[in-house]
Design a protein around this motif. Structure first.
Motif, PDB file in Angstrom:
ATOM      1  N   SER A 189       0.853  -1.192   0.000  1.00 59.65           N
ATOM      2  CA  SER A 189       0.000   0.000   0.000  1.00 59.65           C
ATOM      3  C   SER A 189       0.889   1.241   0.000  1.00 59.65           C
ATOM      4  CB  SER A 189      -0.909   0.020   1.234  1.00 59.65           C
ATOM      5  OG  SER A 189      -0.148   0.307   2.390  1.00 59.65           O
ATOM      6  N   PRO A 190       0.360   2.351  -0.488  1.00 60.75           N
ATOM      7  CA  PRO A 190       1.139   3.597  -0.429  1.00 60.75           C
ATOM      8  C   PRO A 190       1.491   3.976   1.010  1.00 60.75           C
ATOM      9  CG  PRO A 190      -0.690   3.855  -1.949  1.00 60.75           C
ATOM     10  CD  PRO A 190      -0.884   2.532  -1.234  1.00 60.75           C
ATOM     11  N   ASP A 191       0.580   3.724   1.939  1.00 58.68           N
ATOM     12  CA  ASP A 191       0.849   4.052   3.345  1.00 58.68           C
ATOM     13  C   ASP A 191       2.029   3.253   3.892  1.00 58.68           C
ATOM     14  OD1 ASP A 191      -1.222   5.887   3.403  1.00 58.68           O
ATOM     15  OD2 ASP A 191      -2.652   4.487   4.304  1.00 58.68           O
ATOM     16  N   MET A 205       2.841  -5.552  -6.218  1.00 62.13           N
ATOM     17  CA  MET A 205       2.417  -5.135  -7.556  1.00 62.13           C
ATOM     18  C   MET A 205       1.405  -6.107  -8.153  1.00 62.13           C
ATOM     19  SD  MET A 205       3.582  -2.229  -8.426  1.00 62.13           S
ATOM     20  CE  MET A 205       3.349  -2.239 -10.192  1.00 62.13           C
ATOM     21  N   PHE A 206       1.478  -7.373  -7.762  1.00 64.93           N
ATOM     22  CA  PHE A 206       0.470  -8.328  -8.232  1.00 64.93           C
ATOM     23  C   PHE A 206      -0.833  -8.161  -7.462  1.00 64.93           C
ATOM     24  CE2 PHE A 206       4.198 -10.920  -9.678  1.00 64.93           C
ATOM     25  CZ  PHE A 206       3.939 -10.761 -11.026  1.00 64.93           C
ATOM     26  N   MET A 207      -0.738  -7.754  -6.206  1.00 62.93           N
ATOM     27  CA  MET A 207      -1.948  -7.529  -5.414  1.00 62.93           C
ATOM     28  C   MET A 207      -2.675  -6.271  -5.871  1.00 62.93           C
ATOM     29  SD  MET A 207      -0.673  -8.266  -1.585  1.00 62.93           S
ATOM     30  CE  MET A 207       0.525  -9.544  -1.282  1.00 62.93           C
ATOM     31  N   ALA A 236       2.009   3.571  -9.276  1.00 63.50           N
ATOM     32  CA  ALA A 236       1.400   4.846  -9.671  1.00 63.50           C
ATOM     33  C   ALA A 236       0.845   5.567  -8.445  1.00 63.50           C
ATOM     34  CB  ALA A 236       0.302   4.610 -10.697  1.00 63.50           C
ATOM     35  N   GLN A 237       0.200   4.834  -7.552  1.00 65.47           N
ATOM     36  CA  GLN A 237      -0.350   5.446  -6.337  1.00 65.47           C
ATOM     37  C   GLN A 237       0.757   6.051  -5.488  1.00 65.47           C
ATOM     38  OE1 GLN A 237      -2.684   2.520  -4.237  1.00 65.47           O
ATOM     39  NE2 GLN A 237      -4.004   2.150  -5.995  1.00 65.47           N
ATOM     40  N   ILE A 238       1.877   5.323  -5.358  1.00 69.51           N
ATOM     41  CA  ILE A 238       3.006   5.829  -4.574  1.00 69.51           C
ATOM     42  C   ILE A 238       3.532   7.128  -5.166  1.00 69.51           C
ATOM     43  CG2 ILE A 238       5.431   5.369  -4.004  1.00 69.51           C
ATOM     44  CD1 ILE A 238       4.552   2.403  -3.552  1.00 69.51           C
ATOM     45  N   LYS A 239       3.523   7.222  -6.496  1.00 67.87           N
ATOM     46  CA  LYS A 239       3.986   8.437  -7.174  1.00 67.87           C
ATOM     47  C   LYS A 239       2.934   9.536  -7.179  1.00 67.87           C
ATOM     48  CE  LYS A 239       7.199   6.098 -10.254  1.00 67.87           C
ATOM     49  NZ  LYS A 239       7.520   5.817 -11.652  1.00 67.87           N
ATOM     50  N   TYR A 247      -8.167   2.645 -15.171  1.00 69.97           N
ATOM     51  CA  TYR A 247      -7.429   1.629 -14.422  1.00 69.97           C
ATOM     52  C   TYR A 247      -7.745   0.232 -14.949  1.00 69.97           C
ATOM     53  CZ  TYR A 247      -6.033  -1.558 -10.762  1.00 69.97           C
ATOM     54  OH  TYR A 247      -5.480  -2.618 -10.078  1.00 69.97           O
ATOM     55  N   ARG A 248      -9.008  -0.065 -15.140  1.00 72.95           N
ATOM     56  CA  ARG A 248      -9.396  -1.395 -15.620  1.00 72.95           C
ATOM     57  C   ARG A 248      -8.847  -1.648 -17.026  1.00 72.95           C
ATOM     58  NH1 ARG A 248      -9.916  -4.002 -11.120  1.00 72.95           N
ATOM     59  NH2 ARG A 248     -11.410  -3.022  -9.751  1.00 72.95           N
ATOM     60  N   GLN A 249      -8.833  -0.616 -17.869  1.00 72.46           N
ATOM     61  CA  GLN A 249      -8.273  -0.765 -19.219  1.00 72.46           C
ATOM     62  C   GLN A 249      -6.770  -1.047 -19.149  1.00 72.46           C
ATOM     63  OE1 GLN A 249      -8.799   2.711 -21.669  1.00 72.46           O
ATOM     64  NE2 GLN A 249      -7.850   1.767 -23.447  1.00 72.46           N
TER      65      GLN A 249
END
Length: 168
Positions: A65-67, A88-90, A96-99, A108-110
């Motif tokens: 998680s980013p946290d 990254m698999f989870m 991207a969230q971390i950045k 996201y789904r695409q």
């Protein structure tokens, strides 16, 4: 290897040897080998190794998680590389969230579908049969399903798939 997989202080005994080798960096996953991917990472052990290691150190372990990434990067400001791994698999959007990158659900789904298809096609290209590719995709799905709500039915179908048609 004997006790190597059982002793928490093994890395401390190896540090003087590693420090004298012409290495660019060391990646440490602060968990005992006997634990595999179960149990908690040993942050005290990582901190102790960090104190005696003179080489650049990469942290690797349970960033999902980013946290969690922020907590670790604040706790270890001198560690400038972190390996995400299974996280990254989870959650394929974790980097991207971390950045700080955000995206709409549809985008996201695409992207997720493109990522999935690229991995699947790569597996189909390098393995001798579709069963090998599907087996490896099931490994990815064992983590990826955590990114979907109510994924039990989907996961059950994926586990049962024996050919590419059923899998797709």
């Amino acid at each position: 290897l004997g006790d190597v997989y059982k002793r928490q202080d093994e890395c401390l005994a190896l540090a003087p040897i590693l420090n004298d080798l012409p290495l660019r960096q060391i990646t440490m996953h602060p968990r005992l080998g006997k634990q595999g991917y179960k149990g908690e990472v040993d942050l005290q052990g990582f901190s102790a190794f960090r104190e005696v290691c003179r080489l650049p150190l990469v942290y690797n372990g349970d960033i999902d998680s980013p946290d969690k990434f922020m907590d670790l990067s604040e706790r270890y400001p001198d560690v400038n590389s972190f390996m995400i791994g299974r996280g990254m698999f989870m959650h394929p959007s974790l980097a991207a969230q971390i950045k700080g990158v955000t995206m709409e659900e549809a985008e996201y789904r695409q992207r997720l579908r493109g990522w999935h298809d690229e991995i699947l096609n790569g597996y189909l290209a390098i393995f001798s049969g579709e069963k090998d590719a599907i087996f490896r995709m099931k490994e990815i799905w064992s983590y990826l399903r955590l990114d979907f709500e109510n994924s039990d039915k989907l996961w059950k179908k994926i586990k049962k798939a024996q050919n590419l048609t059923d899998y797709k």
